[in-house]
Design a protein around this motif. Sequence first.
Motif, PDB file in Angstrom:
ATOM      1  N   THR A   3       1.058  -1.007   0.365  1.00 23.68           N
ATOM      2  CA  THR A   3       0.044  -0.375  -0.146  1.00 23.68           C
ATOM      3  C   THR A   3       0.782   1.350   0.305  1.00 23.68           C
ATOM      4  N   PHE A   4       0.321   2.440  -0.545  1.00 15.94           N
ATOM      5  CA  PHE A   4       1.327   3.449  -0.810  1.00 15.94           C
ATOM      6  C   PHE A   4       0.575   4.424  -0.584  1.00 15.94           C
ATOM      7  N   LEU A   5       0.305   5.674   0.465  1.00 14.31           N
ATOM      8  CA  LEU A   5       0.083   6.190   1.045  1.00 14.31           C
ATOM      9  C   LEU A   5       0.995   7.271   0.931  1.00 14.31           C
ATOM     10  N   VAL A   6      -0.094   9.189   0.823  1.00 17.15           N
ATOM     11  CA  VAL A   6       0.422  10.298   0.590  1.00 17.15           C
ATOM     12  C   VAL A   6      -0.222  11.230   1.549  1.00 17.15           C
ATOM     13  N   CYS A   7       0.354  11.515   2.364  1.00 21.22           N
ATOM     14  CA  CYS A   7      -0.295  13.218   3.706  1.00 21.22           C
ATOM     15  C   CYS A   7      -0.609  14.291   2.761  1.00 21.22           C
ATOM     16  N   GLN A   8      -2.531  14.201   2.968  1.00 21.61           N
ATOM     17  CA  GLN A   8      -2.951  15.475   2.516  1.00 21.61           C
ATOM     18  C   GLN A   8      -2.148  16.606   3.137  1.00 21.61           C
ATOM     19  N   ASN A   9      -1.787  16.871   4.349  1.00 22.39           N
ATOM     20  CA  ASN A   9      -0.903  17.435   5.176  1.00 22.39           C
ATOM     21  C   ASN A   9      -0.169  18.109   4.127  1.00 22.39           C
ATOM     22  N   ALA A  10       0.809  17.555   3.124  1.00 22.58           N
ATOM     23  CA  ALA A  10       1.792  17.901   2.193  1.00 22.58           C
ATOM     24  C   ALA A  10       1.744  17.777   1.211  1.00 22.58           C
ATOM     25  N   MET A  11       0.185  16.746   0.657  1.00 25.60           N
ATOM     26  CA  MET A  11      -0.533  17.824  -0.463  1.00 25.60           C
ATOM     27  C   MET A  11      -1.123  19.042  -0.671  1.00 25.60           C
ATOM     28  N   ASP A  12      -1.237  19.813   0.504  1.00 18.73           N
ATOM     29  CA  ASP A  12      -1.905  20.752   0.945  1.00 18.73           C
ATOM     30  C   ASP A  12      -0.411  22.232   1.215  1.00 18.73           C
ATOM     31  N   ALA A  13       0.129  21.849   1.290  1.00 18.21           N
ATOM     32  CA  ALA A  13       1.063  22.488   1.977  1.00 18.21           C
ATOM     33  C   ALA A  13       2.290  22.828   0.195  1.00 18.21           C
ATOM     34  N   GLN A  14       2.088  21.824  -0.310  1.00 19.27           N
ATOM     35  CA  GLN A  14       2.706  21.815  -1.726  1.00 19.27           C
ATOM     36  C   GLN A  14       1.896  21.613  -2.549  1.00 19.27           C
ATOM     37  N   ASN A  15       0.136  22.357  -2.631  1.00 16.00           N
ATOM     38  CA  ASN A  15      -0.299  23.222  -3.619  1.00 16.00           C
ATOM     39  C   ASN A  15      -0.912  21.152  -4.922  1.00 16.00           C
ATOM     40  N   ILE A  16      -0.520  20.216  -3.901  1.00 15.52           N
ATOM     41  CA  ILE A  16      -0.871  18.695  -5.483  1.00 15.52           C
ATOM     42  C   ILE A  16      -2.327  18.615  -4.945  1.00 15.52           C
ATOM     43  N   GLU A  17      -2.313  18.082  -6.067  1.00 12.71           N
ATOM     44  CA  GLU A  17      -4.102  17.815  -5.987  1.00 12.71           C
ATOM     45  C   GLU A  17      -3.953  15.889  -6.578  1.00 12.71           C
ATOM     46  N   LYS A  18      -5.071  15.372  -5.892  1.00  9.03           N
ATOM     47  CA  LYS A  18      -5.227  13.777  -6.354  1.00  9.03           C
ATOM     48  C   LYS A  18      -5.168  13.994  -7.551  1.00  9.03           C
ATOM     49  N   GLY A  19      -5.094  14.102  -8.249  1.00 10.75           N
ATOM     50  CA  GLY A  19      -4.921  13.817 -10.737  1.00 10.75           C
ATOM     51  C   GLY A  19      -2.854  13.852 -10.609  1.00 10.75           C
ATOM     52  N   SER A  20      -2.539  14.573  -9.794  1.00  7.46           N
ATOM     53  CA  SER A  20      -1.121  14.418  -9.604  1.00  7.46           C
ATOM     54  C   SER A  20      -0.638  13.059  -9.053  1.00  7.46           C
ATOM     55  N   LEU A  21      -1.560  12.012  -8.666  1.00  4.27           N
ATOM     56  CA  LEU A  21      -0.603  11.340  -7.820  1.00  4.27           C
ATOM     57  C   LEU A  21      -1.110   9.975  -8.952  1.00  4.27           C
ATOM     58  N   LEU A  22      -0.142   8.874  -8.498  1.00  2.00           N
ATOM     59  CA  LEU A  22      -0.099   8.142  -9.103  1.00  2.00           C
ATOM     60  C   LEU A  22      -1.656   7.165  -8.854  1.00  2.00           C
ATOM     61  N   PRO A  23      -2.386   6.260  -9.731  1.00  2.00           N
ATOM     62  CA  PRO A  23      -3.934   6.247  -9.326  1.00  2.00           C
ATOM     63  C   PRO A  23      -3.673   5.602  -8.332  1.00  2.00           C
ATOM     64  N   PHE A  24      -3.364   4.436  -7.415  1.00  2.00           N
ATOM     65  CA  PHE A  24      -3.268   3.333  -6.498  1.00  2.00           C
ATOM     66  C   PHE A  24      -2.974   4.659  -5.463  1.00  2.00           C
ATOM     67  N   ALA A  25      -2.096   5.329  -5.443  1.00  2.00           N
ATOM     68  CA  ALA A  25      -2.018   5.704  -4.310  1.00  2.00           C
ATOM     69  C   ALA A  25      -3.175   6.260  -3.583  1.00  2.00           C
ATOM     70  N   GLU A  26      -3.092   6.311  -2.009  1.00  2.00           N
ATOM     71  CA  GLU A  26      -4.121   6.730  -1.319  1.00  2.00           C
ATOM     72  C   GLU A  26      -4.073   7.749  -0.665  1.00  2.00           C
ATOM     73  N   ILE A  27      -4.775   8.520  -0.211  1.00  2.00           N
ATOM     74  CA  ILE A  27      -4.639   9.924   0.834  1.00  2.00           C
ATOM     75  C   ILE A  27      -4.644   9.643   2.026  1.00  2.00           C
ATOM     76  N   ILE A  28      -3.911   9.867   3.430  1.00  2.00           N
ATOM     77  CA  ILE A  28      -4.282  10.178   4.525  1.00  2.00           C
ATOM     78  C   ILE A  28      -4.541  10.958   4.902  1.00  2.00           C
ATOM     79  N   PRO A  29      -4.695  11.663   5.996  1.00  2.00           N
ATOM     80  CA  PRO A  29      -5.212  13.061   6.024  1.00  2.00           C
ATOM     81  C   PRO A  29      -3.973  13.593   7.069  1.00  2.00           C
ATOM     82  N   SER A  30      -3.365  12.997   8.079  1.00  2.00           N
ATOM     83  CA  SER A  30      -2.031  13.064   8.603  1.00  2.00           C
ATOM     84  C   SER A  30      -0.868  11.764   8.068  1.00  2.00           C
ATOM     85  N   ALA A  31       0.335  12.169   7.644  1.00  2.00           N
ATOM     86  CA  ALA A  31       1.041  10.944   8.025  1.00  2.00           C
ATOM     87  C   ALA A  31       1.835  10.213   9.184  1.00  2.00           C
TER      88      ALA A  31
END
Lengths: 118, 118, 118
Positions: C72-100
């Motif tokens: 499983t590959f997880l991405v931190c929502q806080n980090a996405m927000d800080a770097q202005n990254i949208e879900k569409g920029s991630l690999l399709p199997f990456a899962e977003i979690i609120p806080s790593a």
Amino acid sequence: MTETEKEYKVVIQLTGNDPAIQKATIGQVNNILKALEKVRIEVVTHSHGIELLFNNSAFKNTLEQLHGKGVTFLVCQNAMDAQNIEKGSLLPFAEIIPSAVAHLIIRQHEGWSYLRMS
Amino acid sequence: MTETEKEYKVVIQLTGNDPAIQKATIGQVNNILKALEKVRIEVVTHSHGIELLFNNSAFKNTLEQLHGKGVTFLVCQNAMDAQNIEKGSLLPFAEIIPSAVAHLIIRQHEGWSYLRMS
Amino acid sequence: MTETEKEYKVVIQLTGNDPAIQKATIGQVNNILKALEKVRIEVVTHSHGIELLFNNSAFKNTLEQLHGKGVTFLVCQNAMDAQNIEKGSLLPFAEIIPSAVAHLIIRQHEGWSYLRMS
């Protein structure tokens, strides 16, 4: 009871004095406080990490606010001795522990989670 | 029974070959031995961390003394294969494990604490 | 039941975007899969670590294969927000979690092992 309602405990190990890592440490503490309702956080500093808690720390005000929210800041006596640092050079709310690494081991045996800052 | 009288167990992960980090690892092992009366310590090396245990290691004598005090030094077979290192290139008391990362996972499942060297 | 037949669980924390560390992370995942028959692996990315899972990642194909093996590959929502990254920029199997960091704390409280990439 949801995941965020349980009480969590975490020791965060900081050994470097790079301002970017100091800032990241504070950011992680804030993210933890935001995500988990009940959590005990200890920031455990040793080696050059103890500089975060010097009384001329660039993050003095932020650290004081976090301490007011219950975050504990610990400094390793071994590191203080090696760097010839006196208690008077530390922020007043910093607490001295004999050995940071022993503390990290004991806490994990007590069930605390562990996070290593890079 | 005080905290220092309990038996603690810790795996220390080392992946780098920077002499400063090698020295810090040894310093942490010494601090742990000083702080905790009963403790089992495994230094788990992989990647470039295995160089600490080459038989021309700058810390050879100190490592031998620590081994005499019961500290275990482990080397990852995967890392040896990747770097084309034979058993004969290692200090005689170094022990080979199939996979350092698997070992670190297993030990934590067995209740050992974990420390990551930077 | 041997050590390799038990089910193990591990969270692997990745915060950097250095290709050498990204490659080492993948190597460690492979070594774990090789060494342990039953293991659940979560690669938890935050800070610059989230770049591993951008949809232009240099390791895209390898990551997809590992995901096919249950990693499983997880991405931190806080980090996405800080770097202005949208879900569409991630690999399709990456899962977003609120806080790593909160996730790493929760998993350890649930008994998962923890590995910190350098």
